[in-house]
Scaffold this motif. Structure first.
Motif, short mmCIF file in Angstrom:
data_model
loop_
_atom_site.label_atom_id
_atom_site.label_comp_id
_atom_site.label_asym_id
_atom_site.label_seq_id
_atom_site.Cartn_x
_atom_site.Cartn_y
_atom_site.Cartn_z
N GLY A 96 9.99 -1.28 -8.70
CA GLY A 96 10.02 -1.76 -7.18
C GLY A 96 8.79 -1.15 -6.81
N GLU A 97 8.04 -0.21 -7.15
CA GLU A 97 7.05 0.55 -6.10
C GLU A 97 6.10 0.13 -6.39
OE1 GLU A 97 8.54 4.47 -7.40
OE2 GLU A 97 10.57 4.37 -7.43
N PHE A 98 5.33 -0.56 -7.40
CA PHE A 98 4.00 -0.76 -7.22
C PHE A 98 3.71 -1.68 -6.40
CE2 PHE A 98 0.39 -3.28 -8.02
CZ PHE A 98 -0.48 -2.28 -9.00
N LYS A 99 2.63 -0.47 -5.58
CA LYS A 99 1.90 -1.20 -4.59
C LYS A 99 0.49 -0.98 -4.93
CE LYS A 99 2.39 -2.09 0.55
NZ LYS A 99 3.13 -2.10 1.47
N ILE A 100 -0.42 -2.00 -4.65
CA ILE A 100 -1.89 -1.72 -3.93
C ILE A 100 -2.48 -0.21 -2.76
CG2 ILE A 100 -3.91 -2.34 -3.66
CD1 ILE A 100 -3.30 -2.25 -7.05
N ARG A 101 -2.23 0.22 -2.40
CA ARG A 101 -1.73 1.04 -0.80
C ARG A 101 -3.76 1.75 -0.68
NH1 ARG A 101 3.04 3.70 -2.60
NH2 ARG A 101 2.54 3.10 -4.67
N VAL A 102 -4.21 1.15 -0.16
CA VAL A 102 -5.89 1.71 0.00
C VAL A 102 -5.52 3.02 1.54
CG1 VAL A 102 -7.69 0.94 0.47
CG2 VAL A 102 -6.64 -0.66 -0.36
N PRO A 103 -6.55 4.50 1.00
CA PRO A 103 -6.07 5.16 1.37
C PRO A 103 -7.54 5.07 3.31
CG PRO A 103 -7.49 5.67 -0.08
CD PRO A 103 -7.28 4.29 -0.18
N ASP A 104 -6.61 5.46 4.27
CA ASP A 104 -8.06 6.16 5.22
C ASP A 104 -9.46 6.74 4.56
OD1 ASP A 104 -7.08 8.58 5.00
OD2 ASP A 104 -5.82 8.27 6.92
N ALA A 105 -10.44 6.72 5.35
CA ALA A 105 -11.08 7.22 4.88
C ALA A 105 -11.77 9.23 4.43
CB ALA A 105 -12.70 7.11 6.01
N ARG A 106 -10.57 9.80 6.11
CA ARG A 106 -10.17 11.18 5.68
C ARG A 106 -9.72 10.48 3.81
NH1 ARG A 106 -6.45 14.53 9.25
NH2 ARG A 106 -8.27 15.89 9.85
N THR A 107 -8.57 10.34 3.29
CA THR A 107 -7.79 10.54 2.30
C THR A 107 -9.00 9.94 1.87
OG1 THR A 107 -6.10 10.07 3.65
CG2 THR A 107 -5.83 10.20 1.05
N ALA A 108 -9.46 8.88 1.62
CA ALA A 108 -9.96 8.79 0.03
C ALA A 108 -11.52 10.14 0.02
CB ALA A 108 -11.89 7.68 0.36
N VAL A 109 -11.96 10.83 1.28
CA VAL A 109 -12.80 12.15 0.29
C VAL A 109 -11.94 13.14 0.31
CG1 VAL A 109 -14.61 13.52 1.85
CG2 VAL A 109 -14.29 10.80 2.82
N ARG A 110 -11.30 13.58 0.49
CA ARG A 110 -10.30 14.54 0.12
C ARG A 110 -9.87 13.74 -1.33
NH1 ARG A 110 -6.06 17.31 4.60
NH2 ARG A 110 -8.02 17.79 6.09
N SER A 111 -9.71 12.94 -1.92
CA SER A 111 -9.51 12.08 -3.18
C SER A 111 -10.85 12.62 -4.05
CB SER A 111 -8.90 11.29 -3.24
OG SER A 111 -7.11 11.13 -2.06
N ILE A 112 -11.52 12.48 -3.92
CA ILE A 112 -13.03 11.80 -4.30
C ILE A 112 -13.44 14.44 -4.19
CG2 ILE A 112 -15.44 12.49 -3.85
CD1 ILE A 112 -14.93 9.41 -2.76
N VAL A 113 -13.25 14.44 -3.25
CA VAL A 113 -13.42 15.93 -3.11
C VAL A 113 -12.51 16.32 -4.13
CG1 VAL A 113 -14.16 17.95 -2.18
CG2 VAL A 113 -15.01 15.88 -1.27
N GLY A 114 -11.66 16.67 -4.22
CA GLY A 114 -10.47 17.54 -4.76
C GLY A 114 -9.77 16.43 -6.04
#
Length: 363
Positions: free
Chosen positions: A268-286
């Motif tokens: 029961g832990e699956f869920k589509i979770r969309v990040p905010d813009a800052r998190t998205a950028v950090r995810s890409i850079v990371g």
């Protein structure tokens, strides 16, 4: 035979997700909580695997070779990778299994990790990897350099990790535990609801890591668990369609996604979770930095810090130390300083704390 990689990867992804086994959290907790509980669990994996891999070598199932020690690439790449996993919110395996949970930020980190690894291993930046990894020392292992039987080091590792485990278990016994009522029973409760103890999870991962060696060798891939090389192969395959790139390792990492999805869905832990813009950028850079660092270091927290350490290679242990240092620097910049300023550390939440706890979790 390469389908054994898919099967093993599926099991591994399931175990990582259900055990909430977060290497980024293990490294980060050293600096934020002054806790080594999860780092000790990580070392349990190394110790268990070390016993198994040298036993396999002893009985001729595999043949371990020490090789050289590309120290410059290992140091620089290890530090970059450790720094990057804080930005990405997870290491290589953490990113794979969180992607299987539905975290869009991890999807971004994974895509750019694959792209970065491919670029630095096979693409236009491969020359930089070759350059830094050409600076090397002749001897690549502790036991060869010291001239001792590797089983002496195995024994010291097992004893040291065992002492650390007993100390943590003694502390846990002094803590009052409250368990929420279970809604399932039997094997369903254990597999999809019950909180797994870090050390139990670590032993299971260690056994899986041992099994990876002969299964991988049977297909001609003379290695154990690995994430970066297969991920880079996926990136190149998507570019040129060369089926020869789809080996046991590629099947393994694809299995990670499948296994973590199954685990998240059934618990029961699956869920589509969309990040905010800052998190998205950090995810890409990371993610991009992860691919860069892992390519230079010759592996990630799995191939280097978990597998190469088990064989007592200088590369593995040096990478482990440098990854921890890189994580520490990034933690101070993006988490500790941010918290002192009264902000939130949302962009760098680790898998261990990102999902809701199971119904029977220990509080």
């Amino acid at each position: 035979m390469i389908l054994t990689g898919l099967l093993l990867g599926t099991v591994l992804g399931f175990v990582f997700q259900r055990g909430r086994f977060c290497v980024t959290g293990a490294f980060r907790d050293i600096f934020t909580l002054r806790s080594t509980r999860w780092l000790t669990a990580f070392m349990v994996v190394v110790a268990v695997q070390s016993v198994g891999v040298f036993a396999l070598d002893l009985f001729g199932a595999i043949s371990l070779q020490s090789g050289t020690f590309p120290w410059l690439g290992t140091i620089l790449g290890g530090f970059i990778f450790g720094f990057a996993i804080v930005l990405a919110g997870g290491c290589a395996t953490g990113t794979y299994y969180r992607a299987g949970e539905g975290l869009v930020g991890s999807w971004l980190a994974l895509i750019f990790y694959i792209a970065g690894a491919a670029a630095f291993r096979f693409g236009p930046l491969a020359g930089t990897t070759e350059a830094v990894r050409s600076v090397e020392a002749t001897n690549g292992s502790f036991h060869e350099t010291l001239g001792v039987n590797p089983w002496i080091l195995v024994l010291l590792l097992v004893v040291g990790v065992g002492i650390a485990v007993m100390r943590h278990l003694a502390r846990e016994r002094r803590v009052t535990k409250v368990r929420l009522p279970a809604s399932k029973t039997g094997i369903a409760h254990v597999l999809t609801e019950k909180a797994w103890h870090p050390f139990v999870t670590a032993v299971i991962i260690g056994l899986i890591a041992i099994a990876a060696w002969p299964l991988s060798w049977a297909t001609g891939r003379e290695s154990g668990l690995g994430i970066t090389g297969p991920s880079a192969n996926i990136g190149v395959f998507l570019g040129n369609g060369d089926l020869q790139l789809v080996d046991w390792g590629v099947m393994l990492v694809l299995g990670l996604l499948i296994g973590s999805f199954i685990a998240a869905k059934t618990s029961g832990e699956f869920k589509i979770r969309v990040p905010d813009a800052r998190t998205a950028v950090r995810s890409i850079v990371g993610g991009t930095l992860m691919g860069w660092g892992a390519a230079w270091a010759g592996g990630c927290t799995i191939g280097n810090a978990m597998v190469n350490t088990a064989t007592f290679s200088f590369q593995g242990w040096t990478a482990l130390v440098c990854m921890i240092l890189g994580t520490g620097v990034a933690t101070r910049i993006f988490i500790m300083n941010h918290q002192r300023a009264g902000g939130s550390a949302r962009p760098v939440v680790s898998p261990a704390s990102a999902s809701p706890a199971p119904a029977s979790a220990t509080r």
